[in-house]
Design a protein around this motif. Structure first.
Motif, PDB file in Angstrom:
ATOM      1  N   SER A  74     -28.254  90.835 -25.498  1.00 42.74           N
ATOM      2  CA  SER A  74     -28.776  91.217 -26.816  1.00 42.74           C
ATOM      3  C   SER A  74     -29.726  92.405 -26.716  1.00 42.74           C
ATOM      4  CB  SER A  74     -29.499  90.029 -27.465  1.00 42.74           C
ATOM      5  OG  SER A  74     -28.563  89.035 -27.762  1.00 42.74           O
ATOM      6  N   GLY A  75     -30.361  92.575 -25.548  1.00 45.66           N
ATOM      7  CA  GLY A  75     -31.215  93.738 -25.332  1.00 45.66           C
ATOM      8  C   GLY A  75     -30.411  95.025 -25.227  1.00 45.66           C
ATOM      9  N   ARG A  76     -29.148  94.904 -24.826  1.00 42.39           N
ATOM     10  CA  ARG A  76     -28.315  96.103 -24.654  1.00 42.39           C
ATOM     11  C   ARG A  76     -27.414  96.388 -25.848  1.00 42.39           C
ATOM     12  NH1 ARG A  76     -25.586  97.184 -19.440  1.00 42.39           N
ATOM     13  NH2 ARG A  76     -27.358  97.939 -18.272  1.00 42.39           N
ATOM     14  N   HIS A  77     -27.173  95.366 -26.660  1.00 41.54           N
ATOM     15  CA  HIS A  77     -26.274  95.524 -27.817  1.00 41.54           C
ATOM     16  C   HIS A  77     -26.995  95.009 -29.059  1.00 41.54           C
ATOM     17  CE1 HIS A  77     -22.709  96.240 -25.246  1.00 41.54           C
ATOM     18  NE2 HIS A  77     -23.380  95.470 -24.403  1.00 41.54           N
ATOM     19  N   SER A  78     -27.184  95.864 -30.022  1.00 42.93           N
ATOM     20  CA  SER A  78     -27.932  95.413 -31.196  1.00 42.93           C
ATOM     21  C   SER A  78     -27.022  94.644 -32.158  1.00 42.93           C
ATOM     22  CB  SER A  78     -28.561  96.611 -31.908  1.00 42.93           C
ATOM     23  OG  SER A  78     -27.527  97.458 -32.329  1.00 42.93           O
ATOM     24  N   GLY A  79     -27.625  93.789 -32.940  1.00 47.43           N
ATOM     25  CA  GLY A  79     -26.911  93.132 -34.043  1.00 47.43           C
ATOM     26  C   GLY A  79     -25.920  92.062 -33.632  1.00 47.43           C
ATOM     27  N   LEU A  80     -26.095  91.465 -32.456  1.00 44.05           N
ATOM     28  CA  LEU A  80     -25.177  90.380 -32.087  1.00 44.05           C
ATOM     29  C   LEU A  80     -25.578  89.118 -32.843  1.00 44.05           C
ATOM     30  CD1 LEU A  80     -24.908  90.864 -28.215  1.00 44.05           C
ATOM     31  CD2 LEU A  80     -23.265  91.555 -29.981  1.00 44.05           C
ATOM     32  N   SER A  81     -24.624  88.486 -33.509  1.00 39.97           N
ATOM     33  CA  SER A  81     -25.012  87.270 -34.224  1.00 39.97           C
ATOM     34  C   SER A  81     -23.998  86.134 -34.190  1.00 39.97           C
ATOM     35  CB  SER A  81     -25.414  87.587 -35.663  1.00 39.97           C
ATOM     36  OG  SER A  81     -24.442  88.364 -36.258  1.00 39.97           O
ATOM     37  N   TYR A  82     -22.897  86.326 -33.465  1.00 40.81           N
ATOM     38  CA  TYR A  82     -21.914  85.240 -33.343  1.00 40.81           C
ATOM     39  C   TYR A  82     -21.608  85.034 -31.869  1.00 40.81           C
ATOM     40  CZ  TYR A  82     -21.290  86.117 -38.268  1.00 40.81           C
ATOM     41  OH  TYR A  82     -21.525  86.275 -39.608  1.00 40.81           O
ATOM     42  N   CYS A  83     -21.697  83.800 -31.418  1.00 41.77           N
ATOM     43  CA  CYS A  83     -21.336  83.514 -30.022  1.00 41.77           C
ATOM     44  C   CYS A  83     -20.176  82.525 -30.003  1.00 41.77           C
ATOM     45  CB  CYS A  83     -22.540  82.947 -29.270  1.00 41.77           C
ATOM     46  SG  CYS A  83     -22.168  82.608 -27.535  1.00 41.77           S
ATOM     47  N   PHE A  84     -19.076  82.949 -29.400  1.00 42.64           N
ATOM     48  CA  PHE A  84     -17.918  82.067 -29.214  1.00 42.64           C
ATOM     49  C   PHE A  84     -17.940  81.667 -27.743  1.00 42.64           C
ATOM     50  CE2 PHE A  84     -16.904  84.863 -32.731  1.00 42.64           C
ATOM     51  CZ  PHE A  84     -16.372  83.991 -33.677  1.00 42.64           C
ATOM     52  N   HIS A  85     -18.233  80.407 -27.491  1.00 43.85           N
ATOM     53  CA  HIS A  85     -18.442  79.997 -26.104  1.00 43.85           C
ATOM     54  C   HIS A  85     -17.236  79.218 -25.573  1.00 43.85           C
ATOM     55  CE1 HIS A  85     -20.058  78.671 -22.467  1.00 43.85           C
ATOM     56  NE2 HIS A  85     -20.562  77.523 -22.872  1.00 43.85           N
ATOM     57  N   LEU A  86     -16.381  79.941 -24.845  1.00 43.77           N
ATOM     58  CA  LEU A  86     -15.145  79.356 -24.319  1.00 43.77           C
ATOM     59  C   LEU A  86     -15.168  79.205 -22.802  1.00 43.77           C
ATOM     60  CD1 LEU A  86     -14.400  80.925 -27.073  1.00 43.77           C
ATOM     61  CD2 LEU A  86     -12.074  80.840 -26.244  1.00 43.77           C
ATOM     62  N   ALA A  87     -16.058  79.940 -22.131  1.00 40.45           N
ATOM     63  CA  ALA A  87     -16.048  79.912 -20.664  1.00 40.45           C
ATOM     64  C   ALA A  87     -16.374  78.506 -20.177  1.00 40.45           C
ATOM     65  CB  ALA A  87     -17.063  80.899 -20.114  1.00 40.45           C
ATOM     66  N   ALA A  88     -15.620  78.034 -19.203  1.00 43.86           N
ATOM     67  CA  ALA A  88     -15.829  76.678 -18.676  1.00 43.86           C
ATOM     68  C   ALA A  88     -14.979  76.486 -17.438  1.00 43.86           C
ATOM     69  CB  ALA A  88     -15.410  75.638 -19.726  1.00 43.86           C
ATOM     70  N   ILE A  89     -15.288  75.424 -16.713  1.00 42.65           N
ATOM     71  CA  ILE A  89     -14.340  74.943 -15.705  1.00 42.65           C
ATOM     72  C   ILE A  89     -13.293  74.195 -16.501  1.00 42.65           C
ATOM     73  CG2 ILE A  89     -14.078  73.209 -13.885  1.00 42.65           C
ATOM     74  CD1 ILE A  89     -16.799  74.295 -12.841  1.00 42.65           C
ATOM     75  N   VAL A  90     -12.059  74.687 -16.470  1.00 38.34           N
ATOM     76  CA  VAL A  90     -11.057  74.140 -17.393  1.00 38.34           C
ATOM     77  C   VAL A  90     -10.128  73.119 -16.737  1.00 38.34           C
ATOM     78  CG1 VAL A  90     -11.040  76.106 -18.965  1.00 38.34           C
ATOM     79  CG2 VAL A  90      -9.521  76.126 -16.980  1.00 38.34           C
ATOM     80  N   SER A  91     -10.210  73.022 -15.422  1.00 40.14           N
ATOM     81  CA  SER A  91      -9.297  72.108 -14.748  1.00 40.14           C
ATOM     82  C   SER A  91      -9.901  70.713 -14.582  1.00 40.14           C
ATOM     83  CB  SER A  91      -8.944  72.680 -13.377  1.00 40.14           C
ATOM     84  OG  SER A  91      -8.488  71.647 -12.551  1.00 40.14           O
ATOM     85  N   VAL A  92      -9.203  69.727 -15.129  1.00 39.13           N
ATOM     86  CA  VAL A  92      -9.669  68.342 -15.001  1.00 39.13           C
ATOM     87  C   VAL A  92      -9.657  67.892 -13.527  1.00 39.13           C
ATOM     88  CG1 VAL A  92      -9.203  65.955 -15.670  1.00 39.13           C
ATOM     89  CG2 VAL A  92      -9.045  67.780 -17.361  1.00 39.13           C
ATOM     90  N   PRO A  93      -8.547  68.125 -12.794  1.00 38.80           N
ATOM     91  CA  PRO A  93      -8.550  67.713 -11.375  1.00 38.80           C
ATOM     92  C   PRO A  93      -9.680  68.383 -10.575  1.00 38.80           C
ATOM     93  CG  PRO A  93      -6.331  68.312 -12.074  1.00 38.80           C
ATOM     94  CD  PRO A  93      -7.233  68.667 -13.205  1.00 38.80           C
ATOM     95  N   TYR A  94      -9.944  69.660 -10.834  1.00 36.60           N
ATOM     96  CA  TYR A  94     -11.033  70.353 -10.131  1.00 36.60           C
ATOM     97  C   TYR A  94     -12.367  69.672 -10.442  1.00 36.60           C
ATOM     98  CZ  TYR A  94     -14.083  74.143  -8.503  1.00 36.60           C
ATOM     99  OH  TYR A  94     -15.055  74.867  -7.856  1.00 36.60           O
ATOM    100  N   SER A  95     -12.534  69.280 -11.701  1.00 41.10           N
ATOM    101  CA  SER A  95     -13.800  68.651 -12.103  1.00 41.10           C
ATOM    102  C   SER A  95     -14.029  67.329 -11.366  1.00 41.10           C
ATOM    103  CB  SER A  95     -13.849  68.450 -13.624  1.00 41.10           C
ATOM    104  OG  SER A  95     -13.193  67.265 -14.029  1.00 41.10           O
ATOM    105  N   MET A  96     -12.931  66.641 -11.028  1.00 47.18           N
ATOM    106  CA  MET A  96     -13.037  65.360 -10.299  1.00 47.18           C
ATOM    107  C   MET A  96     -13.712  65.559  -8.941  1.00 47.18           C
ATOM    108  SD  MET A  96     -11.636  62.960 -12.059  1.00 47.18           S
ATOM    109  CE  MET A  96     -10.303  62.342 -13.016  1.00 47.18           C
ATOM    110  N   ASP A  97     -13.394  66.671  -8.297  1.00 45.22           N
ATOM    111  CA  ASP A  97     -13.943  66.948  -6.957  1.00 45.22           C
ATOM    112  C   ASP A  97     -15.233  67.754  -7.012  1.00 45.22           C
ATOM    113  OD1 ASP A  97     -11.655  65.764  -5.978  1.00 45.22           O
ATOM    114  OD2 ASP A  97     -10.568  67.664  -5.828  1.00 45.22           O
ATOM    115  N   HIS A  98     -15.621  68.240  -8.184  1.00 47.95           N
ATOM    116  CA  HIS A  98     -16.801  69.105  -8.288  1.00 47.95           C
ATOM    117  C   HIS A  98     -17.634  68.695  -9.498  1.00 47.95           C
ATOM    118  CE1 HIS A  98     -13.719  71.425  -6.118  1.00 47.95           C
ATOM    119  NE2 HIS A  98     -14.723  71.973  -5.461  1.00 47.95           N
ATOM    120  N   GLU A  99     -18.136  67.483  -9.439  1.00 51.12           N
ATOM    121  CA  GLU A  99     -18.829  66.933 -10.603  1.00 51.12           C
ATOM    122  C   GLU A  99     -20.098  67.726 -10.958  1.00 51.12           C
ATOM    123  OE1 GLU A  99     -19.270  62.718 -10.565  1.00 51.12           O
ATOM    124  OE2 GLU A  99     -20.351  62.724 -12.472  1.00 51.12           O
ATOM    125  N   GLU A 100     -20.890  68.013  -9.921  1.00 56.46           N
ATOM    126  CA  GLU A 100     -22.166  68.699 -10.167  1.00 56.46           C
ATOM    127  C   GLU A 100     -21.948  70.094 -10.764  1.00 56.46           C
ATOM    128  OE1 GLU A 100     -25.688  69.724  -7.244  1.00 56.46           O
ATOM    129  OE2 GLU A 100     -24.799  67.763  -6.827  1.00 56.46           O
TER     130      GLU A 100
END
Ligand code: UD1
Length: 325
Positions: A74-100
């Motif tokens: 926000s310091g580099r880009h003025s007027g930001l007002s919508y955040c679409f938050h999609l980034a994630a660990i998307v794999s269920v099997p991966y999450s089983m082995d990497h809970e933390e």
């Protein structure tokens, strides 16, 4: 009727992913500015090919877990007002082995983004939740209220998505969308974690046998990616018509159930694959049925899924074909 206008400042995390890239493309086509974030953990630079050089697009290769990320952007880009938050660990099997790690990325980082967005006076943060938040609840169709603290989640992925959705939904700027089985162009067909549609299309085109795990009578609610993008736009209030969506959690599916057997037969028909199906052992941890009630979001956003499964499969097939030549 609202008049949203153009040139709104949007942040899209997970912009190099399957859904994030479609969303960024749409926002840019509507005349908005997009700052995209991705660290290519599961996204691909190719997904951004159609818009990476767009003058209203800026990309940062970084993790959402970076301290003070939204403040820095926000310091580099003025007027930001919508955040679409999609980034994630998307794999269920991966999450089983990497809970933390799953908790850190899918829950902790979401909380931080939400707090920053509120502090920076963003109008809205729209979060990508998941049907996995319902665990193996078989009261169908699934209502938003069915996922609660008593739900037994089947994976750290489901647990973290549930906690994050709850935090987002209870914030005045937050909307959590609980997506059912999304499919469409750019969904990676080759990864071991791929969704059944991209996998079946890829195999059918290569004239390989489609493998059904179990008896094939398990069913899912498949929703096409352009309907999902429209849900994001409406959840943010960036559509010119329709009401403003109150903060909360909303299912996004079609409310239609398709068995894996029906899906396989439709794909065989569309691709001309005449090989018999191969049935093998049920996948451990698979849920039997999943079906959304979409009344809440239809009511709040006047959103309706427009793309039939057959039409969506045709579009996806075009893309898989183009990819394989
Ligand atoms: C999906 C999500 C998962 C989420 C879950 C929540 C994807 C890729 N996964 O899992 O992140 O936690 O919803 O409910 O979207 N199948 C076959 N043959 C194959 C591949 C799959 O028969 O080659 C079957 C599976 O056994 C399953 C069904 O197809 O019964 C759907 O599988 P999949 O696309 O992996 O999605 P979900 O299991 O619903």
């Amino acid at each position: 009727m609202k008049n949203v206008g153009r040139n709104r400042g949007c942040v899209v995390t997970g912009v190099a992913g399957f859904v994030g890239s479609h969303l960024a493309e749409k926002l840019l086509s509507l005349g908005h500015r997009v700052v995209g974030i991705d660290n290519f953990f599961s996204g691909y630079p190719e997904n951004m090919a159609s818009f990476k050089d767009h003058p209203a697009f800026t990309f940062y290769d970084t993790s959402i877990a970076e301290e003070g990320l939204l403040e820095w952007i926000s310091g580099r880009h003025s007027g930001l007002s919508y955040c679409f938050h999609l980034a994630a660990i998307v794999s269920v099997p991966y999450s089983m082995d990497h809970e933390e790690e799953t908790t850190k990325i899918n829950y902790d980082a979401t909380l931080k983004l939400l707090q920053s967005a509120e502090k920076l006076r963003f109008s809205r943060l729209v979060f990508a939740g998941s049907a996995a938040e319902y665990g193996n609840d078989q009261r169908l169709p699934l209502l938003e209220t069915y996922a609660d603290e008593k739900t037994r989640h089947l994976s750290p992925y489901g647990q973290a998505k549930f906690m994050a959705s709850r935090a987002v939904a209870s914030n005045p700027i937050g909307v959590a969308l609980r997506f059912f089985n999304i499919y469409g162009p750019r969904q990676d067909p080759r990864s071991p974690y791929s969704g059944v549609i991209s996998r079946f299309l890829d195999m059918a085109l290569a004239n390989k046998v489609l493998t059904i795990f179990g008896d094939g009578h398990q069913a899912r609610d498949f929703v096409y990616v352009s309907d999902v993008v429209e849900a994001y736009i409406r959840a943010a209030g960036l559509n010119d018509t329709g009401p403003s969506v109150p903060n909360g959690v909303y299912n996004v599916g079609t409310g239609k159930s398709t068995t894996i057997l029906e899906l396989a037969e439709t794909i065989k028909d569309l691709t001309g694959n005449a090989l018999p199906l191969n049935f093998c052992r049920e996948r451990p941890g698979d849920i039997r049925f999943s079906l959304a009630s979409v009344d809440a979001f239809s009511g709040a956003a006047h959103w309706v899924p427009r793309i039939s499964l057959r039409a969506g499969l045709r579009e996806t097939l075009h893309w898989v074909r183009r990819d394989s030549v």
